[in-house]
Motif scaffolding. Sequence first.
Motif, PDB file in Angstrom:
ATOM      1  N   THR A   9       0.837  -1.204   0.000  1.00 17.36           N
ATOM      2  CA  THR A   9       0.000   0.000   0.000  1.00 17.36           C
ATOM      3  C   THR A   9       0.865   1.244   0.000  1.00 17.36           C
ATOM      4  O   THR A   9       1.836   1.343   0.762  1.00 17.36           O
ATOM      5  CB  THR A   9      -0.926   0.022   1.229  1.00 17.36           C
ATOM      6  OG1 THR A   9      -1.788  -1.124   1.180  1.00 17.36           O
ATOM      7  CG2 THR A   9      -1.778   1.284   1.260  1.00 17.36           C
ATOM      8  N   VAL A  25      -3.795   5.325  -0.965  1.00 26.58           N
ATOM      9  CA  VAL A  25      -4.748   5.635   0.094  1.00 26.58           C
ATOM     10  C   VAL A  25      -4.499   7.072   0.551  1.00 26.58           C
ATOM     11  O   VAL A  25      -3.472   7.360   1.173  1.00 26.58           O
ATOM     12  CB  VAL A  25      -4.604   4.678   1.295  1.00 26.58           C
ATOM     13  CG1 VAL A  25      -5.538   5.109   2.433  1.00 26.58           C
ATOM     14  CG2 VAL A  25      -4.914   3.249   0.879  1.00 26.58           C
ATOM     15  N   GLU A  43      -6.615  -1.758   4.590  1.00 26.71           N
ATOM     16  CA  GLU A  43      -5.944  -2.786   3.796  1.00 26.71           C
ATOM     17  C   GLU A  43      -6.707  -4.111   3.835  1.00 26.71           C
ATOM     18  O   GLU A  43      -6.871  -4.768   2.814  1.00 26.71           O
ATOM     19  CB  GLU A  43      -4.529  -3.012   4.315  1.00 26.71           C
ATOM     20  CG  GLU A  43      -3.531  -1.942   3.928  1.00 26.71           C
ATOM     21  CD  GLU A  43      -2.124  -2.358   4.289  1.00 26.71           C
ATOM     22  OE1 GLU A  43      -1.301  -2.525   3.374  1.00 26.71           O
ATOM     23  OE2 GLU A  43      -1.848  -2.505   5.488  1.00 26.71           O
ATOM     24  N   SER A  55      -7.671   3.515  -3.407  1.00 25.12           N
ATOM     25  CA  SER A  55      -7.918   2.159  -2.916  1.00 25.12           C
ATOM     26  C   SER A  55      -8.505   2.144  -1.509  1.00 25.12           C
ATOM     27  O   SER A  55      -8.911   1.094  -1.009  1.00 25.12           O
ATOM     28  CB  SER A  55      -6.624   1.341  -2.937  1.00 25.12           C
ATOM     29  OG  SER A  55      -5.621   1.951  -2.155  1.00 25.12           O
ATOM     30  N   GLY A  56      -8.568   3.285  -0.873  1.00 25.62           N
ATOM     31  CA  GLY A  56      -9.141   3.399   0.460  1.00 25.62           C
ATOM     32  C   GLY A  56      -8.971   4.828   0.940  1.00 25.62           C
ATOM     33  O   GLY A  56      -8.264   5.626   0.314  1.00 25.62           O
ATOM     34  N   GLN A  66      -2.517   3.521  -7.754  1.00 29.18           N
ATOM     35  CA  GLN A  66      -3.521   3.661  -6.702  1.00 29.18           C
ATOM     36  C   GLN A  66      -2.838   3.958  -5.376  1.00 29.18           C
ATOM     37  O   GLN A  66      -1.701   3.542  -5.134  1.00 29.18           O
ATOM     38  CB  GLN A  66      -4.365   2.390  -6.566  1.00 29.18           C
ATOM     39  CG  GLN A  66      -5.424   2.221  -7.644  1.00 29.18           C
ATOM     40  CD  GLN A  66      -6.479   1.201  -7.245  1.00 29.18           C
ATOM     41  OE1 GLN A  66      -6.152   0.138  -6.715  1.00 29.18           O
ATOM     42  NE2 GLN A  66      -7.730   1.516  -7.496  1.00 29.18           N
ATOM     43  N   GLN A 117      -9.812  -4.170   1.555  1.00 30.34           N
ATOM     44  CA  GLN A 117      -9.680  -3.930   0.121  1.00 30.34           C
ATOM     45  C   GLN A 117      -9.980  -5.195  -0.661  1.00 30.34           C
ATOM     46  O   GLN A 117      -9.641  -6.292  -0.230  1.00 30.34           O
ATOM     47  CB  GLN A 117      -8.251  -3.441  -0.198  1.00 30.34           C
ATOM     48  CG  GLN A 117      -7.977  -2.033   0.287  1.00 30.34           C
ATOM     49  CD  GLN A 117      -6.519  -1.640   0.139  1.00 30.34           C
ATOM     50  OE1 GLN A 117      -5.663  -2.491  -0.112  1.00 30.34           O
ATOM     51  NE2 GLN A 117      -6.233  -0.368   0.306  1.00 30.34           N
ATOM     52  N   THR A 118     -10.620  -5.032  -1.816  1.00 29.64           N
ATOM     53  CA  THR A 118     -10.955  -6.191  -2.644  1.00 29.64           C
ATOM     54  C   THR A 118      -9.935  -6.340  -3.761  1.00 29.64           C
ATOM     55  O   THR A 118      -9.237  -5.419  -4.113  1.00 29.64           O
ATOM     56  CB  THR A 118     -12.357  -6.007  -3.243  1.00 29.64           C
ATOM     57  OG1 THR A 118     -12.410  -4.785  -3.981  1.00 29.64           O
ATOM     58  CG2 THR A 118     -13.394  -6.001  -2.149  1.00 29.64           C
ATOM     59  N   VAL A 169     -14.979   2.580  -1.434  1.00 26.64           N
ATOM     60  CA  VAL A 169     -13.720   1.981  -0.989  1.00 26.64           C
ATOM     61  C   VAL A 169     -13.735   1.934   0.539  1.00 26.64           C
ATOM     62  O   VAL A 169     -14.512   2.652   1.176  1.00 26.64           O
ATOM     63  CB  VAL A 169     -12.511   2.796  -1.496  1.00 26.64           C
ATOM     64  CG1 VAL A 169     -12.423   2.760  -3.013  1.00 26.64           C
ATOM     65  CG2 VAL A 169     -12.553   4.232  -0.990  1.00 26.64           C
TER      66      VAL A 169
END
Length: 258
Positions: free
Chosen positions: A11, A80, A254, A103-104, A78, A257-258, A195
Motif C-alpha cells: 500500500t 490511500v 488494507e 484504494s481506500g 492507486q 480492500q478487494t 472503498v
Amino acid sequence: MRDFGPRDADTTIFLLHGWTATADLNWFRCYSELAEQYRVVAFDHRGHGSGLRSKKRFRLEDCADDAVAVADALGIEQFVPVGYSMGGPVAQLIWRRHPERVSGLVLCATAPIFNVERAERLGFLGGSALAAIARITPEQARIWLTDQLYLQRKSREWEPWAIREASSHDWRMLLEAGTAIGAFDSTQWIGDVDVPVSLVVTMSDPVVSRRRQTMLFELIPTADVYRVDGDHGAVVEAADQFVPSLIRALSSVEKRQT
C-alpha cells in the motif's frame, strides 16, 4: 515532496496536511513508524510551505488534482489518501474526482462540512490577521505562531525549522483556503464512497468538533472508527496515541480492500 518507505509495499499512502500547516509540520512525528510498513508520499498543498504558487483562487478541488498529478509523476496507480483536518476534504475530493486512483480513505480530525456553527465560521473565516505574517521578522513569527497556529506545541517554543516552514506560506492563498474549507460540503455525496474508509476521531477537538467528525460515520456507516484522546493538534501533541491509531486505521483499510 517526500517519498520514502519500501517501494514494494502493498500500500502507498499520501499524507495530506491541514490548514496553515505543511507536510512536515503536520506529520513529522508519524513518518518513521509509517515508513516501516508503507510507501509514504507527503507534499505541501498549494500556498502552504513549499507548495505550488498560483494567481488563481485557492480551491480544494485543485489540491485533489495536485495529489493525482504527483501520483502520475511517481508512476503510482492507486493510493490511500490520508487526510488531516483540511486534508480530509482534499482526500474526499480525490475519491470523488479520481475514484479509479483511490484504494481506500483514512480521514483524521476532519468532517464532511465545517461552516455550520458560529464558532466554526469564525475559526475558518476569521483569519484576516494572518496576512500580516507574510513580511514580519522571524521573532515576530515565533510569537504569533506560538499564540495562534493549531499545531502549536504548548509545552515548548517552536524550533527554528518549524518557524521556517510556517513562515514560508503564501498567506493570501491560505486566507482563501480558509474560505474554501468553510464552504466545503460533502454531505450529499460522501455516502456513496465505494472503498474502505477508516476515521480517526480526535475526541477533545475544539476546532473540528467531535459531533462534526462523527457525521462522517453517520454518512459512511461501514467506516471503522478509531478514537484518540486529544485535541486538534493530537497528531503532534499526542503522537503516542495518534500514530498507533492511524496505523490501525490503515491496517483496517488494507484488510477490507478487494
